[in-house]
Design a protein around this motif. Structure first.
Motif, PDB file in Angstrom:
ATOM      1  N   ALA A   6      -7.043   4.479 -12.810  1.00 19.34           N
ATOM      2  CA  ALA A   6      -7.306   3.158 -12.212  1.00 19.34           C
ATOM      3  C   ALA A   6      -6.268   2.793 -11.175  1.00 19.34           C
ATOM      4  O   ALA A   6      -6.579   2.109 -10.187  1.00 19.34           O
ATOM      5  N   ASP A   7      -5.054   3.234 -11.364  1.00 20.55           N
ATOM      6  CA  ASP A   7      -3.969   2.942 -10.417  1.00 20.55           C
ATOM      7  C   ASP A   7      -3.318   4.259 -10.038  1.00 20.55           C
ATOM      8  O   ASP A   7      -2.646   4.903 -10.861  1.00 20.55           O
ATOM      9  N   THR A  52       5.769   3.303   0.150  1.00 19.32           N
ATOM     10  CA  THR A  52       5.130   1.996   0.001  1.00 19.32           C
ATOM     11  C   THR A  52       5.490   1.116   1.195  1.00 19.32           C
ATOM     12  O   THR A  52       6.655   1.081   1.618  1.00 19.32           O
ATOM     13  N   ASN A  76      -9.061   0.116  -2.903  1.00 21.31           N
ATOM     14  CA  ASN A  76      -8.626  -0.180  -4.263  1.00 21.31           C
ATOM     15  C   ASN A  76      -7.597   0.874  -4.643  1.00 21.31           C
ATOM     16  O   ASN A  76      -7.276   1.764  -3.863  1.00 21.31           O
ATOM     17  N   LYS A  77      -7.110   0.790  -5.875  1.00 23.69           N
ATOM     18  CA  LYS A  77      -6.070   1.704  -6.338  1.00 23.69           C
ATOM     19  C   LYS A  77      -6.627   2.871  -7.151  1.00 23.69           C
ATOM     20  O   LYS A  77      -5.850   3.647  -7.717  1.00 23.69           O
ATOM     21  N   THR A 126      -4.255   3.390  -1.236  1.00 25.07           N
ATOM     22  CA  THR A 126      -4.674   2.129  -1.885  1.00 25.07           C
ATOM     23  C   THR A 126      -5.348   1.203  -0.875  1.00 25.07           C
ATOM     24  O   THR A 126      -5.125   0.001  -0.884  1.00 25.07           O
ATOM     25  N   ASP A 170       0.834  -1.201   0.000  1.00 21.97           N
ATOM     26  CA  ASP A 170       0.000   0.000   0.000  1.00 21.97           C
ATOM     27  C   ASP A 170       0.870   1.253   0.000  1.00 21.97           C
ATOM     28  O   ASP A 170       1.978   1.275   0.545  1.00 21.97           O
ATOM     29  N   MET A 206      -0.895   4.781  -8.356  1.00 21.60           N
ATOM     30  CA  MET A 206       0.569   4.742  -8.382  1.00 21.60           C
ATOM     31  C   MET A 206       1.111   5.297  -9.700  1.00 21.60           C
ATOM     32  O   MET A 206       2.280   5.670  -9.783  1.00 21.60           O
ATOM     33  N   ASN A 207       0.250   5.374 -10.744  1.00 22.10           N
ATOM     34  CA  ASN A 207       0.654   5.951 -12.025  1.00 22.10           C
ATOM     35  C   ASN A 207       0.339   7.435 -12.115  1.00 22.10           C
ATOM     36  O   ASN A 207       0.402   8.024 -13.202  1.00 22.10           O
TER      37      ASN A 207
END
Length: 828
Positions: free
Chosen positions: A744-745, A645, A683-684, A680, A635, A747-748
């Motif tokens: 959607a993510d 992270t 969800n992400k 996260t 996460d 992290m991007n």
């Protein structure tokens, strides 16, 4: 007083109510106790009779050291049996004491108690007295045996001193009669051996052949198996020009130990099979055992000196001596071992055939003189060569020790102290060989245990090539191998040294029994065997736990598509529970009573109260994190100034890796007591906000439409929820817009932000939309500080200055756009 009266009435009621049943039960218990008392009394009487007989044997002047040790072992067995007889009453004594406590104290003088209670109290007291008498007899017998054992120890010490300090007359030993006795002795030995050989080859040839072949097979299994397993670990490789120190140590140690062990297996199994097939008769069996022991000793000495000095391969020598001195040292050491071996063999022959004392003295005289001369020659040898070509002797301390031992042996022999000289000679050869071999083994173990040492061995290279072991794992395995080698050396060589110094196998057996059963210090019993058992049990439980963790994670949860964070939490919980259970079982297997740890637990509680609050707080917080799972491994969390992270969650702290690849160890209590953001958690999916400003005068609806098209065009931006552009504010320097998109993510997010900003810059450049850089708020601040608003003239001057600055900024922006498009600037 009232309480005692009520208690007495209750006891009477219970006794009367249960009198039939209780009477039968008491009768049965009394019969069982009487039988137990009778049995243990008989056992103690038998032990006393045996002890009397053993004590009489001690008075026999013909007892030697081995017989005294055997008597001591039998006495110690009697002592243990007596104490076990006393312990047999422990359960019954506890029952009696508990029952007497229930009955209460006896009545005071002048008072009476019920007949039932009085009869039971009298029966219990009489039974306890009988048991105490038997226990006292067992304890007295044990104390008596301890005194006899101490007497045996004193007798053995005196016997050893008498052997070493006894002086013999040399006149009879050196007379011509000694040669005649020696001739007769050899004639008798020749006849006995010839007679046995005739018998063996005539009647037992098949048995001799079968026994020899089976002994050879066992030795071959050990030797060939060792070669197949370890390769060339116990023989030098001539092709290696500069072997490492560890390689030389390993070759020297194993090239001595393995071949000697193989030869020992062959000799011992040959004797065993010869006895099994009834090939040996009494005297020949004794001679053969002595001869095989001599062969093993000489072979071991020769192998050790060859391995350490290596006359054929100078680059494999442990001691940097020259080749010719190395050959001399090997020959002298082997000759010294051969002389002492022959002397031992002849002593067995002389004892078995009843030779005169003069022959024994003459034989020992010659052997000790030869050994003394060899020691002096070794000390005088010059094994080193200097750079100028001159020969250098041994170091002074080593040279003086060798020459001193040689001179002492010769002097003791010439003065008639044959036993002392023979003892010194034997210890120089045999104990010296054992110590040198053990020392080489210790050096090898230390070299293997060093960092990177095990990886340089053939086994380490094989493991590195055939498995996924890293250097750290190989170093840890090398440390385990080093400890195992040290332990093996101690277990093998220490008993050998004790045997060489006059101790009997019974002594070692007694010490091993004491170590195994434990030594009592106060109320604590320390048992080496129990401790080792506990360690082994804990190690088995630990590895079983690790295996179960891997199986549960890789085979069960992975196939069930369990979330990674859930898998991590379950794996950690199983690991902690398994290790704790293994520790408890190991402590119990070690024989440690967990109730004795109450004091330790109390001290630990006191320590927690004073200085371990934070540790306990972090521990409890770690358990809460594993149970509630507000975040999991992988996460992206934000805790205060730390963002990164989650890499690992333990019971004390959590490891977070920032986006700069910095590992931050954060105590668990900080994560429980403070606010923690988790990007996260469920969800992400996440929203990204991108702010942009445009100059005053720009067409805001056109800007809004362009920004919305840019957001929708990015492939990572979700269509639902759809992107949104907010006209956020009339800023001091620009009209402020804010793009809000969902990905959607999350992290991007950085990639999406970067792409959208580039697109904004290119689009605004094409559409001639200005992104202002003049800090309008700063100008306003300077205006208020420098020119008061209530001054009209200053206000006009400021407006004019502001107009000129705006025109200059616009001109600079126009020139910059023209330059970027590749056109020459318009001079007008």
């Amino acid at each position: 007083m009232i309480f005692r009266l009520l208690r007495l009435i209750l006891v009477v009621i219970v006794a009367v109510a249960s009198q039939p049943w209780h009477g039968a039960m008491a009768q049965a218990i009394g019969h069982g106790s009487a039988q137990l008392i009778a049995d243990q009394t008989k056992v103690i009487q038998d032990l006393t009779t045996k002890t009397d007989g053993l004590e009489k044997k001690i008075s026999d002047p013909g007892q030697d050291d081995a017989e005294l040790v055997d008597i001591r072992l039998r006495l110690e067995n009697n002592s243990r049996a007596a104490l076990n007889s006393a312990l047999a009453f422990r359960s019954r004594l506890n029952d009696i004491n508990s029952r007497i406590e229930v009955l209460g104290p006896p009545p005071a003088q002048g008072q009476q108690e019920p007949a039932v209670v009085a009869n039971e109290r009298a029966a219990l007291t009489a039974e306890k007295a009988q048991i105490n008498a038997v226990v006292a007899s067992a304890q007295n017998l044990s104390i008596r045996i301890s005194g006899v054992v101490d007497r045996i120890a004193t007798m053995r010490s005196e016997l050893f001193r008498s052997v070493l300090t006894k002086r013999y007359e040399l006149t009879d030993a050196l007379s011509p009669q000694a040669f005649s006795d020696a001739h007769d002795q050899f004639t008798g030995l020749y006849k006995a051996v010839a007679s046995w050989l005739t018998f063996a080859f005539k009647f037992k040839f098949q048995a001799v052949l079968a026994a020899t072949l089976m002994a050879l097979a066992l030795a071959a299994v050990l030797l060939i198996g060792g070669r197949r397993l370890f390769g060339r670990i116990f023989e030098p490789n001539p092709s290696v020009e500069d072997p490492s120190y560890l390689s030389r140590l390993s070759v020297a140690f194993w090239s001595t130990l393995l071949p000697t062990a193989a030869l020992g297996v062959f000799l011992a199994s040959a004797v065993f099979f010869f006895n099994y097939y009834n090939v040996l008769r009494g005297d020949i069996g004794t001679f053969l055992n002595a001869l095989l022991a001599v062969i093993g000793m000489v072979f071991c000495v020769n192998r050790l000196t060859n391995a350490a000095l290596e006359p054929r391969l100078p680059n494999w020598r442990l001691i940097p001596v020259e080749t010719d001195p190395a050959r001399w040292l090997v020959g002298l050491a082997t000759a010294m071992a051969l002389v002492l071996g022959l002397n031992y063999f002849l002593s067995v022959v002389n004892e078995k055939m009843g030779s005169p004392l003069s022959l024994t003295i003459a034989r020992s005289f010659v052997a000790t003189i030869i050994v003394g001369v060899i020691l002096i020659l070794m000390g005088l040898l010059r094994p080193f060569r200097a750079r100028d070509g001159s020969w250098r002797p041994w170091p002074a301390w080593l040279r003086f020790i060798a020459i001193g031992l040689g001179l002492f042996t010769i002097a003791a022999t010439l003065l008639g102290y044959i036993g002392l000289a023979l003892f010194v000679s034997f210890q120089v050869v045999v104990t010296g060989t054992i110590l040198v071999t053990a020392y080489i083994g210790f050096l090898s173990a230390r070299a293997i245990g060093e960092e990177g040492g095990f990886a340089d061995t053939s086994v380490g290279r094989w493991l590195s090539a055939k498995s996924s072991y890293e250097d750290t794992a190989l170093d840890q395995l090398g440390l385990v191998v080093s400890i195992a080698i040290n332990l093996m050396i101690v277990l093998v060589f220490l008993p050998l040294i004790l045997l060489m110094w006059g101790f009997q196998p019974g002594d070692i057996e007694a010490w091993a029994y004491k170590l195994a059963t434990g030594a009592t210090i106060g109320s604590v019993t320390i048992s080496v065997l129990g401790i080792l058992t506990g360690i082994v049990v804990f190690a088995i439980g630990y590895f079983v736990t690790r295996w179960f963790q891997g199986w549960l994670d890789g085979s069960v949860m992975a196939r069930g598509k369990v979330d990674t964070g859930v898998r991590n939490s379950i794996r950690l919980a199983v690991g902690y529970a398994g290790v704790a259970l293994a520790a408890l079982v190991g402590i119990s297997a070690a024989g440690i009573d967990l109730s004795n740890l109450a004091l330790v637990a109390g001290a630990l509680s006191l320590g927690i109260g004073f200085g371990l609050q934070n540790v306990v707080s972090n521990f409890v917080s770690g358990l809460i994190l594993l149970a509630e799972r507000p975040f999991k491994v992988g996460d992206w969390i934000v805790a205060g100034d730390i963002s990164g992270t989650v890499k690992k969650i333990s019971v004390r702290a959590t490891e977070i890796e920032t986006f700069q690849r910095q590992s931050v160890i954060l105590p668990n209590s900080n994560l429980i007591n403070n606010a923690v953001g988790n990007w996260t958690h469920r969800n992400k999916l996440g929203r990204i906000d991108i702010k942009v400003g445009v100059a005053y005068g720009s067409e805001v609806k056109r800007v809004h439409a362009l920004l919305l098209d840019i957001a929708r065009a990015h492939p990572m931006v979700l269509k639902n929820p759809e992107p949104f552009v907010l006209f956020a504010n009339f800023g001091a320097a620009a009209l402020e817009f804010e793009i809000r998109v969902f990905v959607a993510d999350v992290m991007n997010g950085s990639t999406v932000q970067n792409d959208i900003r580039f697109a904004i810059f290119d689009t605004f450049e094409d559409e001639h939309i200005e992104i202002p850089s003049t800090p309008r708020a700063v100008v306003e601040t300077k205006k208020h500080e420098a020119w008061p608003i209530d001054d009209d003239k200053m206000e006009v001057e400021f407006a004019e200055r502001e107009r000129l600055e705006a025109e200059a900024a616009a001109e600079q922006a126009r020139l910059a756009r023209t330059k970027r498009k590749g056109r020459k600037p318009d001079p007008g």
